[in-house]
Design a protein around this motif. Structure first.
Motif, PDB file in Angstrom:
ATOM      1  N   GLU A 112       0.824  -1.210   0.000  1.00  0.00           N
ATOM      2  CA  GLU A 112       0.000   0.000   0.000  1.00  0.00           C
ATOM      3  C   GLU A 112       0.855   1.256   0.000  1.00  0.00           C
ATOM      4  O   GLU A 112       0.562   2.232  -0.714  1.00  0.00           O
ATOM      5  CB  GLU A 112      -0.937   0.004   1.210  1.00  0.00           C
ATOM      6  CG  GLU A 112      -1.877   1.194   1.221  1.00  0.00           C
ATOM      7  CD  GLU A 112      -2.876   1.179   2.378  1.00  0.00           C
ATOM      8  OE1 GLU A 112      -3.708   2.104   2.439  1.00  0.00           O
ATOM      9  OE2 GLU A 112      -2.815   0.250   3.204  1.00  0.00           O
ATOM     10  N   VAL A 136       2.244   1.753  -3.507  1.00  0.00           N
ATOM     11  CA  VAL A 136       1.218   2.214  -4.441  1.00  0.00           C
ATOM     12  C   VAL A 136       0.968   3.709  -4.261  1.00  0.00           C
ATOM     13  O   VAL A 136       0.894   4.464  -5.237  1.00  0.00           O
ATOM     14  CB  VAL A 136      -0.089   1.411  -4.261  1.00  0.00           C
ATOM     15  CG1 VAL A 136      -1.233   2.069  -5.023  1.00  0.00           C
ATOM     16  CG2 VAL A 136       0.093  -0.026  -4.731  1.00  0.00           C
ATOM     17  N   LEU A 137       0.853   4.154  -3.012  1.00  0.00           N
ATOM     18  CA  LEU A 137       0.641   5.584  -2.758  1.00  0.00           C
ATOM     19  C   LEU A 137       1.780   6.409  -3.360  1.00  0.00           C
ATOM     20  O   LEU A 137       1.547   7.440  -4.010  1.00  0.00           O
ATOM     21  CB  LEU A 137       0.558   5.841  -1.255  1.00  0.00           C
ATOM     22  CG  LEU A 137      -0.732   5.419  -0.547  1.00  0.00           C
ATOM     23  CD1 LEU A 137      -0.575   5.548   0.959  1.00  0.00           C
ATOM     24  CD2 LEU A 137      -1.915   6.252  -1.028  1.00  0.00           C
ATOM     25  N   ALA A 192      -3.714  11.348  -5.011  1.00  0.00           N
ATOM     26  CA  ALA A 192      -3.789  10.379  -3.925  1.00  0.00           C
ATOM     27  C   ALA A 192      -3.136  10.988  -2.691  1.00  0.00           C
ATOM     28  O   ALA A 192      -2.319  11.920  -2.807  1.00  0.00           O
ATOM     29  CB  ALA A 192      -3.082   9.080  -4.325  1.00  0.00           C
ATOM     30  N   HIS A 212      -7.683   1.147  -9.090  1.00  0.00           N
ATOM     31  CA  HIS A 212      -8.453   1.364  -7.851  1.00  0.00           C
ATOM     32  C   HIS A 212      -9.812   0.700  -8.042  1.00  0.00           C
ATOM     33  O   HIS A 212     -10.628   1.156  -8.846  1.00  0.00           O
ATOM     34  CB  HIS A 212      -8.612   2.851  -7.567  1.00  0.00           C
ATOM     35  CG  HIS A 212      -9.044   3.161  -6.165  1.00  0.00           C
ATOM     36  ND1 HIS A 212     -10.141   2.576  -5.568  1.00  0.00           N
ATOM     37  CD2 HIS A 212      -8.496   3.976  -5.226  1.00  0.00           C
ATOM     38  CE1 HIS A 212     -10.276   3.036  -4.333  1.00  0.00           C
ATOM     39  NE2 HIS A 212      -9.288   3.883  -4.099  1.00  0.00           N
ATOM     40  N   TRP A 214      -6.183   2.914  -1.028  1.00  0.00           N
ATOM     41  CA  TRP A 214      -5.519   2.101  -2.049  1.00  0.00           C
ATOM     42  C   TRP A 214      -5.083   0.751  -1.475  1.00  0.00           C
ATOM     43  O   TRP A 214      -4.291   0.044  -2.106  1.00  0.00           O
ATOM     44  CB  TRP A 214      -4.320   2.867  -2.609  1.00  0.00           C
ATOM     45  CG  TRP A 214      -4.725   4.098  -3.371  1.00  0.00           C
ATOM     46  CD1 TRP A 214      -5.033   5.326  -2.847  1.00  0.00           C
ATOM     47  CD2 TRP A 214      -4.858   4.230  -4.788  1.00  0.00           C
ATOM     48  NE1 TRP A 214      -5.355   6.211  -3.851  1.00  0.00           N
ATOM     49  CE2 TRP A 214      -5.247   5.569  -5.063  1.00  0.00           C
ATOM     50  CE3 TRP A 214      -4.675   3.360  -5.866  1.00  0.00           C
ATOM     51  CZ2 TRP A 214      -5.467   6.048  -6.350  1.00  0.00           C
ATOM     52  CZ3 TRP A 214      -4.887   3.830  -7.156  1.00  0.00           C
ATOM     53  CH2 TRP A 214      -5.275   5.154  -7.390  1.00  0.00           C
ATOM     54  N   THR A 265      -4.592  -2.821  -3.464  1.00  0.00           N
ATOM     55  CA  THR A 265      -4.509  -2.550  -4.897  1.00  0.00           C
ATOM     56  C   THR A 265      -3.537  -3.526  -5.546  1.00  0.00           C
ATOM     57  O   THR A 265      -2.368  -3.595  -5.166  1.00  0.00           O
ATOM     58  CB  THR A 265      -4.038  -1.107  -5.149  1.00  0.00           C
ATOM     59  OG1 THR A 265      -4.993  -0.204  -4.584  1.00  0.00           O
ATOM     60  CG2 THR A 265      -3.904  -0.824  -6.633  1.00  0.00           C
TER      61      THR A 265
END
Length: 537
Positions: free
Chosen positions: A109, A112-113, A124, A310, A334, A337
């Motif tokens: 996570e 991904v961010l 985001a 998403h 997220w 994801t």
């Protein structure tokens, strides 16, 4: 530098407007459960060192200590809205034990961010600090991020004009297009290269996707690959990814499903629907006869490319500008994801899903020709459904114009093939019927899919009779589950929202089951109803 601690005397802690203690932060209080409540609550409890978490927050807020904390809770993580002395707002997110593979889920996570923030223009939350090692001073995995600006979409949607709704929907499809155009080198989950053990398989990203060489595609980590809090592969050999092609991805899904046959049955399902472990192995072998051909066919299409997406775009996860609510300023949550085939990722955003009578294509939604004869209540319902359909049509058309590959993956892809990859990894949890029905349908349309050689599957008459019987029973079973969840306003876990009367819901649950058993045609049918009813009475 060590920042001073924020003492309890000066810091307020609340949840839904009421003051709570430090200890209350650990427990899940955002509702109760009709199903195995003790287990459900334990899967959502997380302890941590509050003082050290506040120190971490202060360290990324220029030393400003925490003034107040508001506890918020989701299905897989606890979020603490932290307001600092200097007015800055941060969110500290701590995963529950049910959030997926320990360490991997948080590490993914965070990656991904960071990737979305630095490699796309999709808004985001900004990643500020994180740790996937629960042995840290906080004594729990955590992510600290900037609070999303703006307001959640559900607070303003009803007040938006038709033109502003259209503008927002167009913007959303353009953001989704950015994600759809990034072609990752493998299926799996995204990580920082240094965040997962050296023993974990990984596929590095091309420099065009990752100029600084920070990221990689690594193993799957979402809850589907775990049993409660433990990885499904704890005692077995299971390929958790990453997978370089669709064939290996499909093999891993099938193996995951049959591995789960050694786990207890977790749903109230009739034995004919659940099947034995041997039944599931036989079904897997049957499905595997199709996999090489289907993977080869689909891999030639853009719809199969590994895509980060998403998959939970409801109004609570979309933040819009207060000054211009048609402008999306942040997409949050997220967690989980994945990088999966586009044909599995693409879907209607939750708030834009169409009504049952919706038609794809150039047919525009209309009110019924006899609308003027409706009573006031029915007119209100019809207008609401028309608005829903209008929003769905706007998304469909905007996706066609702004995000053509996603349009094809969502509405032009062969549905039985999509179902094959959705179902092959879930037979132990969902029962055998969904995959069986999918295999039968694929055999029926084998030639239409473009294959010239015979289908590898052939179903004898007796086997088809069993499939058909199971299909009928499965649809009946789904009807009962949906009926119960709809009228009790709950989900598979029996979650009851905190604003609802839990004891009243338990009484309603008992009354509903009693009503259905009294209407049963026989004692055997009544007993079967009690057995498959989703919630204990």
């Amino acid at each position: 530098m060590t920042w001073p601690l924020r003492t309890a005397r000066r810091m307020s802690i609340s949840c839904r407007g009421a003051e709570i203690s430090k200890e209350d932060l650990f427990d899940y209080t955002n509702g109760r459960f009709l199903n195995d409540e003790e287990t459900q609550l334990s899967k959502r409890r997380v302890e941590f060192d509050l003082s050290n978490l506040c120190n971490q927050a202060a360290s990324v807020a220029n030393g400003s200590p925490v003034r107040k904390i508001e506890k918020m809770e989701g299905g897989f993580s606890k979020a603490l809205l932290m307001t600092m002395e200097n007015g800055r707002e941060l969110v500290a997110k701590l995963p529950y034990p049910n959030a997926g593979r320990a360490m991997y889920s948080t590490a993914s996570e965070a990656a991904v961010l960071q990737y979305v923030a630095t490699q796309t223009q999709v808004p985001a939350p900004r990643l500020l600090a994180w740790s996937a090692n629960a042995a840290n001073p906080v004594r729990a995995e955590y992510i600290i991020m900037e609070k999303a600006p703006g307001v959640q979409l559900f607070t303003v949607w009803d007040d938006l004009s038709a033109s502003d709704r259209l503008k927002l929907i167009k913007s959303l499809t353009k953001l989704e297009h950015q994600l759809a155009t990034i072609q990752f080198p493998a299926y799996g989950h995204l990580y920082f290269r240094q965040s997962i053990p050296e023993s974990s398989k990984r596929v590095l990203l091309d420099s065009s996707l990752d100029p600084k060489g920070q990221f990689c595609v690594g193993p799957a980590c979402d809850p589907a690959w775990t049993n409660g809090t433990a990885p499904v592969d704890l005692d077995f050999t299971l390929d958790m990814g990453p997978w370089p092609n669709l064939h290996q991805f499909g093999l891993a899904l099938a193996k995951r499903s049959t591995t789960r046959t050694r786990l207890p049955v977790c749903r109230n399902m009739a034995s004919i629907l659940q099947g034995t472990a041997e039944d599931h192995l036989a079904l897997r072998d049957m499905a595997m006869k199709l996999l090489p051909k289907l993977a080869e066919l689909v891999s030639m299409e853009q719809s199969a490319r590994p895509t980060l997406w998403h998959t939970d775009l409801h109004m609570g996860n979309i933040f819009v500008s207060e000054q211009d609510p048609s402008q999306i300023v942040s997409l949050i949550d997220w967690q989980h994801t994945s990088i999966s085939p586009l044909f599995l990722q693409a879907r209607w955003p939750v708030f834009l899903s169409p009504p049952d009578d919706y038609s794809l294509g150039l047919t525009h939604p209309k009110l019924s020709s006899d609308f003027e004869t409706f009573d006031p209540h029915d007119k209100q319902v019809a207008l609401f459904e028309k608005q829903r359909a209008d929003a769905s049509k706007a998304y469909e058309i905007a996706t066609y114009l702004n995000n053509r590959d996603t349009y094809v993956a969502l509405w032009k892809f062969d549905e039985p093939v999509r179902e094959y990859f959705k179902r092959v990894g879930h037979t132990w949890d969902d029962g055998m019927a969904p995959l069986e029905m999918c295999l039968v349908k694929i055999r029926e349309i084998w030639g239409q899919l473009g294959f010239s050689d015979p289908c590898p599957l052939d179903f004898p008459t007796r086997e088809m009779e069993v499939f058909n019987q199971r299909s009928i029973r499965y649809k009946q079973w789904c009807g009962i589950q949906d009926f119960a969840k709809k009228y009790l306003d709950t989900d598979d876990d029996g979650w009851i929202a905190p604003q609802m009367d839990y004891d009243e819901k338990r009484l309603q649950n008992k009354a509903l089951l009693q009503l259905l058993t009294e209407r049963a045609q026989s004692g055997q049918e009544a007993e079967e109803m009690r057995r498959i009813w989703p919630f204990p009475t």
